[in-house]
Design an enzyme around this catalytic site. Structure first.
Site, mmCIF file in Angstrom:
data_model
loop_
_atom_site.group_PDB
_atom_site.id
_atom_site.type_symbol
_atom_site.label_atom_id
_atom_site.label_comp_id
_atom_site.label_asym_id
_atom_site.label_seq_id
_atom_site.Cartn_x
_atom_site.Cartn_y
_atom_site.Cartn_z
ATOM 1 N N LYS A 86 75.284 25.944 51.673
ATOM 2 C CA LYS A 86 75.252 24.315 51.213
ATOM 3 C C LYS A 86 74.360 23.612 52.274
ATOM 4 O O LYS A 86 73.638 22.924 51.296
ATOM 5 C CB LYS A 86 76.711 23.511 50.514
ATOM 6 C CG LYS A 86 77.644 24.392 48.986
ATOM 7 C CD LYS A 86 76.438 23.946 48.116
ATOM 8 C CE LYS A 86 77.051 24.998 47.302
ATOM 9 N NZ LYS A 86 75.599 25.891 46.619
ATOM 10 N N TYR A 131 83.052 37.907 50.688
ATOM 11 C CA TYR A 131 83.599 36.890 50.780
ATOM 12 C C TYR A 131 84.924 37.668 51.220
ATOM 13 O O TYR A 131 85.163 38.037 50.891
ATOM 14 C CB TYR A 131 83.366 35.527 50.743
ATOM 15 C CG TYR A 131 81.968 35.374 50.893
ATOM 16 C CD1 TYR A 131 81.060 35.152 49.562
ATOM 17 C CD2 TYR A 131 81.779 33.847 51.509
ATOM 18 C CE1 TYR A 131 79.999 34.514 49.876
ATOM 19 C CE2 TYR A 131 80.799 33.358 51.937
ATOM 20 C CZ TYR A 131 79.345 33.019 50.499
ATOM 21 O OH TYR A 131 78.529 32.302 51.001
ATOM 22 N N TYR A 143 78.275 27.833 43.709
ATOM 23 C CA TYR A 143 77.907 28.736 44.277
ATOM 24 C C TYR A 143 76.385 28.952 44.087
ATOM 25 O O TYR A 143 75.117 28.193 44.885
ATOM 26 C CB TYR A 143 78.256 29.923 44.653
ATOM 27 C CG TYR A 143 78.261 30.579 45.564
ATOM 28 C CD1 TYR A 143 78.463 30.988 46.606
ATOM 29 C CD2 TYR A 143 77.082 30.981 45.598
ATOM 30 C CE1 TYR A 143 78.201 31.611 47.447
ATOM 31 C CE2 TYR A 143 76.796 32.942 46.343
ATOM 32 C CZ TYR A 143 77.349 32.322 48.368
ATOM 33 O OH TYR A 143 77.061 32.741 48.808
ATOM 34 N N PRO A 159 80.039 26.401 56.268
ATOM 35 C CA PRO A 159 78.725 27.276 55.817
ATOM 36 C C PRO A 159 79.637 28.465 54.718
ATOM 37 O O PRO A 159 78.616 28.623 54.411
ATOM 38 C CB PRO A 159 78.332 28.484 57.346
ATOM 39 C CG PRO A 159 79.517 28.097 58.265
ATOM 40 C CD PRO A 159 80.352 26.910 57.887
ATOM 41 N N HIS A 182 69.686 37.187 43.902
ATOM 42 C CA HIS A 182 71.825 37.610 43.632
ATOM 43 C C HIS A 182 72.423 37.277 42.700
ATOM 44 O O HIS A 182 72.833 35.376 42.801
ATOM 45 C CB HIS A 182 72.167 37.521 44.697
ATOM 46 C CG HIS A 182 72.414 38.882 45.865
ATOM 47 N ND1 HIS A 182 72.657 38.698 47.380
ATOM 48 C CD2 HIS A 182 70.872 39.634 46.219
ATOM 49 C CE1 HIS A 182 72.088 39.811 47.732
ATOM 50 N NE2 HIS A 182 71.470 40.108 47.356
HETATM 51 P P1 FAD Z 1 68.046 20.940 61.001
HETATM 52 O O1 FAD Z 1 67.514 22.294 60.422
HETATM 53 O O2 FAD Z 1 68.682 20.732 61.764
HETATM 54 O O3 FAD Z 1 66.372 20.911 61.935
HETATM 55 C C1 FAD Z 1 66.580 19.229 62.126
HETATM 56 C C2 FAD Z 1 65.162 19.117 63.357
HETATM 57 O O4 FAD Z 1 65.598 18.162 63.959
HETATM 58 C C3 FAD Z 1 65.301 20.198 64.343
HETATM 59 O O5 FAD Z 1 64.886 21.168 63.886
HETATM 60 C C4 FAD Z 1 65.885 19.382 65.822
HETATM 61 O O6 FAD Z 1 65.030 19.928 66.581
HETATM 62 C C5 FAD Z 1 64.919 17.948 65.592
HETATM 63 N N1 FAD Z 1 65.386 17.048 66.262
HETATM 64 C C6 FAD Z 1 66.953 16.901 66.672
HETATM 65 N N2 FAD Z 1 66.679 15.780 67.012
HETATM 66 C C7 FAD Z 1 65.535 14.998 67.125
HETATM 67 C C8 FAD Z 1 64.554 14.405 68.038
HETATM 68 N N3 FAD Z 1 65.353 13.401 68.514
HETATM 69 N N4 FAD Z 1 63.475 14.000 67.618
HETATM 70 C C9 FAD Z 1 62.550 14.497 66.641
HETATM 71 N N5 FAD Z 1 63.202 16.012 66.757
HETATM 72 C C10 FAD Z 1 64.697 16.058 66.325
HETATM 73 N N6 FAD Z 1 72.883 26.524 54.668
HETATM 74 C C11 FAD Z 1 72.958 26.902 53.329
HETATM 75 O O7 FAD Z 1 72.473 26.090 52.628
HETATM 76 N N7 FAD Z 1 72.855 28.377 53.435
HETATM 77 C C12 FAD Z 1 73.258 28.960 54.113
HETATM 78 O O8 FAD Z 1 73.324 29.720 54.328
HETATM 79 C C13 FAD Z 1 74.097 28.307 55.777
HETATM 80 N N8 FAD Z 1 73.733 29.252 56.239
HETATM 81 C C14 FAD Z 1 74.491 28.608 57.782
HETATM 82 C C15 FAD Z 1 74.615 29.546 58.917
HETATM 83 C C16 FAD Z 1 75.098 28.966 59.935
HETATM 84 C C17 FAD Z 1 75.337 29.994 61.417
HETATM 85 C C18 FAD Z 1 74.654 28.081 60.515
HETATM 86 C C19 FAD Z 1 74.251 26.935 61.923
HETATM 87 C C20 FAD Z 1 73.921 26.750 59.436
HETATM 88 C C21 FAD Z 1 74.375 27.583 58.011
HETATM 89 N N9 FAD Z 1 73.394 26.169 56.724
HETATM 90 C C22 FAD Z 1 72.925 27.275 55.404
HETATM 91 C C23 FAD Z 1 73.466 25.647 56.886
HETATM 92 C C24 FAD Z 1 72.242 24.794 57.526
HETATM 93 O O9 FAD Z 1 71.659 25.473 58.456
HETATM 94 C C25 FAD Z 1 71.961 22.791 58.084
HETATM 95 O O10 FAD Z 1 72.419 22.598 57.311
HETATM 96 C C26 FAD Z 1 69.990 23.311 58.246
HETATM 97 O O11 FAD Z 1 69.610 23.200 58.876
HETATM 98 C C27 FAD Z 1 70.065 21.200 57.655
HETATM 99 O O12 FAD Z 1 68.579 21.363 57.261
HETATM 100 P P2 FAD Z 1 68.404 19.752 58.535
HETATM 101 O O13 FAD Z 1 66.675 20.069 58.173
HETATM 102 O O14 FAD Z 1 68.755 18.627 58.097
HETATM 103 O O15 FAD Z 1 68.579 20.180 60.581
HETATM 104 C C1 DHB Z 2 74.677 33.389 55.019
HETATM 105 C C2 DHB Z 2 75.380 32.727 55.881
HETATM 106 C C3 DHB Z 2 76.530 31.330 54.728
HETATM 107 O O1 DHB Z 2 77.174 30.328 54.998
HETATM 108 C C4 DHB Z 2 76.741 32.267 53.571
HETATM 109 O O2 DHB Z 2 78.166 31.204 53.348
HETATM 110 C C5 DHB Z 2 76.355 33.105 52.868
HETATM 111 C C6 DHB Z 2 74.997 33.586 54.129
HETATM 112 C C7 DHB Z 2 73.876 34.397 55.563
HETATM 113 O O3 DHB Z 2 73.452 33.202 56.786
HETATM 114 O O4 DHB Z 2 73.124 34.838 54.733
#
Ligand code: FAD
Ligand code: DHB
Length: 413
Positions: free
Chosen positions: A301, A206, A389, A297, A75
């Site tokens: 990021k 958005y 972005y 979100p 995109h």
């Molecule tokens: P997590 O994905 O939370 O992974 C952590 C892992 O550790 C999990 O699997 C968990 O089960 C495990 N864990 C926890 N505690 C323990 C423990 N005690 N022992 C062992 N394992 C454990 N980000 C973007 O960049 N772009 C987007 O478009 C975007 N949209 C989003 C939309 C939604 C609805 C949500 C909820 C989030 C969004 N995010 C987005 C954010 C993104 O999903 C997170 O920032 C990302 O998952 C971070 O990755 P992580 O590996 O740090 O943490």
């Molecule tokens: C999506 C999530 C976001 O937080 C965003 O800014 C754009 C797209 C998604 O889940 O597709």
């Protein structure tokens, strides 16, 4: 008691932990990944969908970009919708050809798990009661991770612990008395749905609307992903499908454009918060991703920051293990936090500009609209949005630290 040794104990198999494991394996560094949940759960958890250019580059270089290249949707722009009209921000044109790729976090996670298991590298799901110890003072013993798995007690002795266990994990909690927290909460949440329907739009929309924010996103040419601003702590039970669609139409439709309906296959409510826990290093414990910081979100990021953190960490660990050079580990926290704070500001700015604060008065609403009108009418403002972005280059924000970034940029021109 099962005793095992490794170089890096990685807690958490989200994007941060899995990608760190992959980058370390490519550098010839041993790691064991421990994950509390099951493989099925981790692979099905619907979250992010937008990958920065730099994230795509890192995944490709790590050898997990094949399906992403085949199925990801490039995109080069987004739309901002407000005042009843949609405005295009041509991000690729404004950033010298940079773009984002729409590819679900679930797919990134599946690709990384498959790659790790294909090489028979240790990745343990459903580990219980993970405890970390011995990382604070490298002079006093070694980092140890104790946990239960398959009914047995395990002890993992490592040189370094990578806390990639997300916002609710155990690693940051273990050092809670030593972290400095900066945070904001918001008076709204996001209700997200996954829909079996072709997106009616070619790029993400958005939208700010008197009824609240909404976002039209997608996962593939046949699957749409949509979000609605709702009250914080809102129960999904209060939102019938009819209510969801009528709010999406109210906030997105217009000018002959209409949201495309279809069967809803997943729905959930996500709270919004900004959060930074500094520093990101505590002795031989390194926090990465959501374990150290959360953004609302709106700027897409969170996942991208997690990828940036572990890219910096993997390089620093390679210097440590291969060359005995600890300087990159010493600057890990500051370099990551420079990028984190840029993303914090961008996410806060996008969030406050696009959402309706329930307590907002006419003055607040006019400020937000004025900012949106400025973004879509000024090339400088649109460029500022676009370059944040698509993601600033890693070396510019995870560089030498805030004081020297300006100098580096001045040289860059
Ligand atoms: P997590 O994905 O939370 O992974 C952590 C892992 O550790 C999990 O699997 C968990 O089960 C495990 N864990 C926890 N505690 C323990 C423990 N005690 N022992 C062992 N394992 C454990 N980000 C973007 O960049 N772009 C987007 O478009 C975007 N949209 C989003 C939309 C939604 C609805 C949500 C909820 C989030 C969004 N995010 C987005 C954010 C993104 O999903 C997170 O920032 C990302 O998952 C971070 O990755 P992580 O590996 O740090 O943490
Ligand atoms: C999506 C999530 C976001 O937080 C965003 O800014 C754009 C797209 C998604 O889940 O597709």
């Amino acid at each position: 008691m099962v005793v095992e040794r490794t170089q890096v104990a990685i807690i958490g198999a989200g994007p941060a932990g899995l990608l760190l494991g992959r980058l370390l394996a490519r550098a010839g560094i041993d790691a064991v990944i421990l994950e509390a949940r099951s493989r099925e759960y981790v692979e099905a958890r619907i979250r992010a969908g937008v990958l920065e250019q730099g994230t795509v580059d890192v995944l490709r270089a790590a050898g997990v970009g094949d399906r992403l290249d085949r199925e990801g949707l490039r995109h080069g722009g987004i739309y901002l919708s407000f005042d009843g009209a949609r405005h295009h921000i041509p991000m690729d044109e404004l950033t010298g050809g940079r773009a984002v790729t729409v590819y679900g976090q679930t797919e990134v996670v599946k690709d990384l798990i498959a790659a790790r298991l294909a090489e028979d590298l240790p990745l343990r799901f459903e580990t219980e009661d993970v405890r970390i110890d011995g990382f604070e003072d490298p002079g006093l013993g070694r980092p140890t991770v104790r946990y239960r798995h398959g009914g047995e007690e395990h002890e993992l002795r490592a040189e370094v612990i990578a806390g990639c266990d997300g916002f609710h994990g155990v690693c940051r909690r273990t050092v809670a008395s030593q972290v400095r927290i900066s945070e904001r909460t918001y008076p709204f949440a996001w209700l997200g749905i996954l829909v079996d329907a072709a997106p009616a739009t070619d790029e993400l929309i958005y939208a700010r609307h008197p009824e609240g924010f909404s976002l039209y996103s997608m996962r593939s040419p046949a699957v749409s992903r949509l979000y609605l601003q709702v009250a914080p702590e809102e129960s999904i039970e209060n939102w019938s499908e009819d209510r969801i669609w009528s709010q999406l139409h109210a906030r997105q439709d217009g000018d002959g454009f209409a949201v495309n309906e279809g069967p809803i296959t997943e729905s959930s409510v996500t709270p919004m918060r900004s959060f930074v826990a500094a520093p990101m290093r505590h002795g031989n414990l390194f926090l990465a991703g959501d374990a150290a910081h959360i953004v609302p979100p709106t700027g897409a990021k969170g996942l991208n920051l997690a990828v940036a953190d572990v890219t910096v960490l993997a390089r620093a660990l390679a210097s440590h293990f291969d060359e005995g050079d600890d300087r990159p580990l010493e600057t890990y926290s500051d370099r990551c936090l420079a990028r984190v704070w840029r993303a914090q500001h961008f996410s806060w700015w996008m969030t406050t500009m696009l959402h309706r604060d329930p307590a907002e008065d006419a003055y607040g609403a006019e400020l937000a609209l004025s900012q949106l009108r400025y973004v879509v009418s000024s090339r400088a403002q649109a460029t500022a949005l676009a370059e944040n972005y698509v993601g600033l280059p890693l070396e510019r924000t995870a560089g030498p630290g805030p004081a020297r970034i300006h100098a580096a940029e001045a040289v860059d021109g």
